[in-house]
Design an enzyme around this catalytic site. Structure first.
Site, PDB file in Angstrom:
ATOM      1  N   ASP A  84      -8.242  20.239 -13.071  1.00  0.00           N
ATOM      2  CA  ASP A  84      -8.560  18.900 -13.566  1.00  0.00           C
ATOM      3  C   ASP A  84      -8.257  18.919 -15.063  1.00  0.00           C
ATOM      4  O   ASP A  84      -8.984  19.537 -15.840  1.00  0.00           O
ATOM      5  CB  ASP A  84     -10.039  18.582 -13.286  1.00  0.00           C
ATOM      6  CG  ASP A  84     -10.418  17.167 -13.712  1.00  0.00           C
ATOM      7  OD1 ASP A  84      -9.747  16.621 -14.622  1.00  0.00           O
ATOM      8  OD2 ASP A  84     -11.380  16.616 -13.153  1.00  0.00           O
ATOM      9  N   TYR A 106     -17.313  18.187 -13.641  1.00  0.00           N
ATOM     10  CA  TYR A 106     -17.783  16.803 -13.826  1.00  0.00           C
ATOM     11  C   TYR A 106     -18.818  16.451 -12.738  1.00  0.00           C
ATOM     12  O   TYR A 106     -18.613  16.779 -11.563  1.00  0.00           O
ATOM     13  CB  TYR A 106     -16.573  15.860 -13.781  1.00  0.00           C
ATOM     14  CG  TYR A 106     -16.935  14.411 -13.662  1.00  0.00           C
ATOM     15  CD1 TYR A 106     -17.689  13.779 -14.638  1.00  0.00           C
ATOM     16  CD2 TYR A 106     -16.522  13.658 -12.567  1.00  0.00           C
ATOM     17  CE1 TYR A 106     -18.039  12.450 -14.523  1.00  0.00           C
ATOM     18  CE2 TYR A 106     -16.855  12.322 -12.442  1.00  0.00           C
ATOM     19  CZ  TYR A 106     -17.619  11.725 -13.422  1.00  0.00           C
ATOM     20  OH  TYR A 106     -17.963  10.411 -13.305  1.00  0.00           O
ATOM     21  N   ARG A 129       0.856  -1.199   0.000  1.00  0.00           N
ATOM     22  CA  ARG A 129       0.000   0.000   0.000  1.00  0.00           C
ATOM     23  C   ARG A 129       0.887   1.243   0.000  1.00  0.00           C
ATOM     24  O   ARG A 129       0.589   2.245  -0.661  1.00  0.00           O
ATOM     25  CB  ARG A 129      -0.944   0.001   1.220  1.00  0.00           C
ATOM     26  CG  ARG A 129      -1.654   1.333   1.389  1.00  0.00           C
ATOM     27  CD  ARG A 129      -2.892   1.287   2.294  1.00  0.00           C
ATOM     28  NE  ARG A 129      -2.789   0.412   3.434  1.00  0.00           N
ATOM     29  CZ  ARG A 129      -2.124   0.693   4.564  1.00  0.00           C
ATOM     30  NH1 ARG A 129      -1.498   1.829   4.710  1.00  0.00           N
ATOM     31  NH2 ARG A 129      -2.085  -0.189   5.546  1.00  0.00           N
ATOM     32  N   LYS A 137      -9.078   8.069 -18.648  1.00  0.00           N
ATOM     33  CA  LYS A 137      -9.352   8.707 -19.937  1.00  0.00           C
ATOM     34  C   LYS A 137      -8.092   8.722 -20.808  1.00  0.00           C
ATOM     35  O   LYS A 137      -7.563   7.669 -21.116  1.00  0.00           O
ATOM     36  CB  LYS A 137      -9.933  10.104 -19.678  1.00  0.00           C
ATOM     37  CG  LYS A 137     -11.033  10.135 -18.617  1.00  0.00           C
ATOM     38  CD  LYS A 137     -12.217   9.288 -19.006  1.00  0.00           C
ATOM     39  CE  LYS A 137     -13.415   9.312 -18.083  1.00  0.00           C
ATOM     40  NZ  LYS A 137     -13.282   9.318 -16.653  1.00  0.00           N
TER      41      LYS A 137
HETATM   42  C1  LIG Z   1     -13.172  15.637 -15.948  1.00  0.00           C
HETATM   43  C2  LIG Z   1     -13.282  14.437 -15.065  1.00  0.00           C
HETATM   44  N1  LIG Z   1     -12.692  14.444 -13.853  1.00  0.00           N
HETATM   45  C3  LIG Z   1     -12.765  13.373 -13.023  1.00  0.00           C
HETATM   46  C4  LIG Z   1     -13.469  12.253 -13.366  1.00  0.00           C
HETATM   47  C5  LIG Z   1     -13.553  11.089 -12.418  1.00  0.00           C
HETATM   48  O1  LIG Z   1     -12.703  10.069 -12.813  1.00  0.00           O
HETATM   49  P1  LIG Z   1     -12.953   8.502 -12.492  1.00  0.00           P
HETATM   50  O2  LIG Z   1     -14.164   8.086 -13.255  1.00  0.00           O
HETATM   51  O3  LIG Z   1     -11.687   7.865 -12.945  1.00  0.00           O
HETATM   52  O4  LIG Z   1     -13.157   8.400 -11.012  1.00  0.00           O
HETATM   53  C6  LIG Z   1     -14.082  12.190 -14.629  1.00  0.00           C
HETATM   54  C7  LIG Z   1     -14.823  10.992 -15.038  1.00  0.00           C
HETATM   55  O5  LIG Z   1     -15.490  10.964 -16.047  1.00  0.00           O
HETATM   56  C8  LIG Z   1     -13.996  13.312 -15.493  1.00  0.00           C
HETATM   57  O6  LIG Z   1     -14.591  13.338 -16.697  1.00  0.00           O
END
Ligand SMILES: Cc1ncc(COP(=O)(O)O)c(C=O)c1O
Length: 383
Positions: free
Chosen positions: A176, A104, A52, A201
């Site tokens: 982000d 998001y 971990r 992504k």
């Molecule tokens: C812009 C953005 N940030 C964060 C996330 C969250 O990521 P995860 O689905 O890997 O938890 C997403 C998921 O679609 C996203 O589009």
């Protein structure tokens, strides 16, 4: 292999943090699928005690992504949401955060339904307007959390401008960068303190792993992230770390094709009689096209378009053949989705309306297929 100090972006993607495996010379970092490490004698180990806390595959990915984003250190988590949760855990009860209103849906849900229970306060504003940020900031504001471009209405925030704004008030700027990827946009160069990714992504890019990563511009922020990664334990596993490492090696190649396909689809849709409007930062009609040209290298693979009614949006989503109807984005295959009922269903309807997320909006994550095949598919779906 010695990575030159002035190595360019695609070279950094392939080589940063990668050394041949010391025991075999394997050029690819192995998947260290282990929970613990044998110690030579009491008090003597090889830098690894428990998985971990440390794992060599994860460490190789973290070093790689830190270099790609131009930060000092990175920490990989079990998902993008776990990475955002780790950043938020640096805040104290009573602190205030200013957030992009079109963030998001999962980020909104974490902030609104979980973190407010612990005394954190969030204001959602259109961060493309620095005046709105200034108005929302208070003495207790410790963080500005920005998504650019936003999902799915692709609004942009001027990272350099809002970094200055946050720093003038003693707040951290978190970006982000999931939607753009570091091949298109490098927020730390523009003044961001922390960058997060859903590695699910573009960084992984092959739709076969869920993960997240935080990159810190300074050691003082990295210390807490390292601590909380171990303390809370939402780590990225070795196999997922290996998959994302495989992905970052081709990031430059993939993003060039995502950018080209995004532009080709946006241009096709903007001339189609059944399409009311197209949102893509690469189109001169995008209200922030000039900022996109300044801040991004290429305009990404994400685009949205409005077909007038919910019924028509449903018909288009159900009629594609090559594209797949699915949530998520950033993989090699093209995905289509209806944000109001899929990715953004957890966002209250009035909030969706306020940011221009209509029921007739369709979103595309352009993959890396031949652009003409994608255009042909959309043409038959719209017909
Ligand atoms: C812009 C953005 N940030 C964060 C996330 C969250 O990521 P995860 O689905 O890997 O938890 C997403 C998921 O679609 C996203 O589009």
């Amino acid at each position: 292999m010695d990575l030159p100090k002035n190595a360019r972006f695609s070279t950094v993607c392939i080589h940063a943090g990668q050394v041949p495996d010391p025991s075999t010379g394997a050029i690819i970092t192995p998947i260290y699928q282990t929970s613990t490490y044998v110690q030579d004698e009491l008090g003597h180990h090889k830098g690894y005690e428990y998985a971990r806390t440390q794992n060599p595959t994860r460490a190789a990915l973290e070093a790689n992504v830190a270099a790609i984003e131009g930060g000092v250190l990175a920490y990989a988590f079990a998902s993008g949401m776990a990475a955002i949760g780790a950043i938020a855990s640096a805040l104290q009860s009573g602190d205030h955060v200013v957030v992009t209103d079109n963030t998001y849906g999962g980020t909104f849900r974490l902030f609104d339904k979980v973190l407010t229970k612990f005394g954190l306060d969030f204001s959602y504003v259109d961060t493309s307007c620095p005046e709105e940020i200034e108005r929302a900031m208070r003495r207790q504001t410790k963080m500005l959390f920005v998504e650019t471009p936003t999902n799915p209405v692709l609004r942009l925030t001027d990272i350099r401008k809002v970094a200055d704004l946050a720093h003038a008030r003693g707040a951290r700027l978190v970006v982000d960068n999931t939607f753009a990827s570091p091949a298109v946009q490098r927020p730390i160069e523009l003044g961001a303190d922390l960058v997060i990714h859903s590695t699910t992504k573009y960084l992984n890019g092959h739709s076969d792993s869920v993960g997240g990563i935080v990159v810190a511009a300074r050691h003082e922020d990295a210390e807490w992230l390292k601590f909380v990664q171990n303390a809370a334990g939402a780590i990225l596993g070795p196999f997922d770390s290996w998959l994302v490492l495989r992905g970052t090696k081709t990031l430059t190649l993939r993003m060039a094709q995502h950018n080209a396909n995004g532009m080709a689809l946006a241009e096709f849709l903007s001339t189609h009689p059944r399409v009311r409007s197209v949102i893509y930062p690469g189109l001169p009609s995008h209200p922030q096209h000039e900022l996109a040209r300044r801040q991004m290298r290429g305009f990404g693979g994400m685009l949205s378009f409005d077909v007038g009614t919910f019924e028509e949006a449903r018909r288009v989503c159900n009629s594609v053949r090559l594209m797949s109807l699915a949530e998520s984005l950033g993989g090699v295959e093209t995905l289509i989705c209806h944000p109001a009922t899929m990715t953004h269903a957890s966002v209250p309807a009035e909030h969706r309306a306020s940011i221009g997320l209509t029921d007739s909006l369709v979103r595309i994550s352009a993959g890396v297929e031949d652009a003409q095949d994608l255009i042909d598919d959309l043409a038959q779906a719209l017909a």
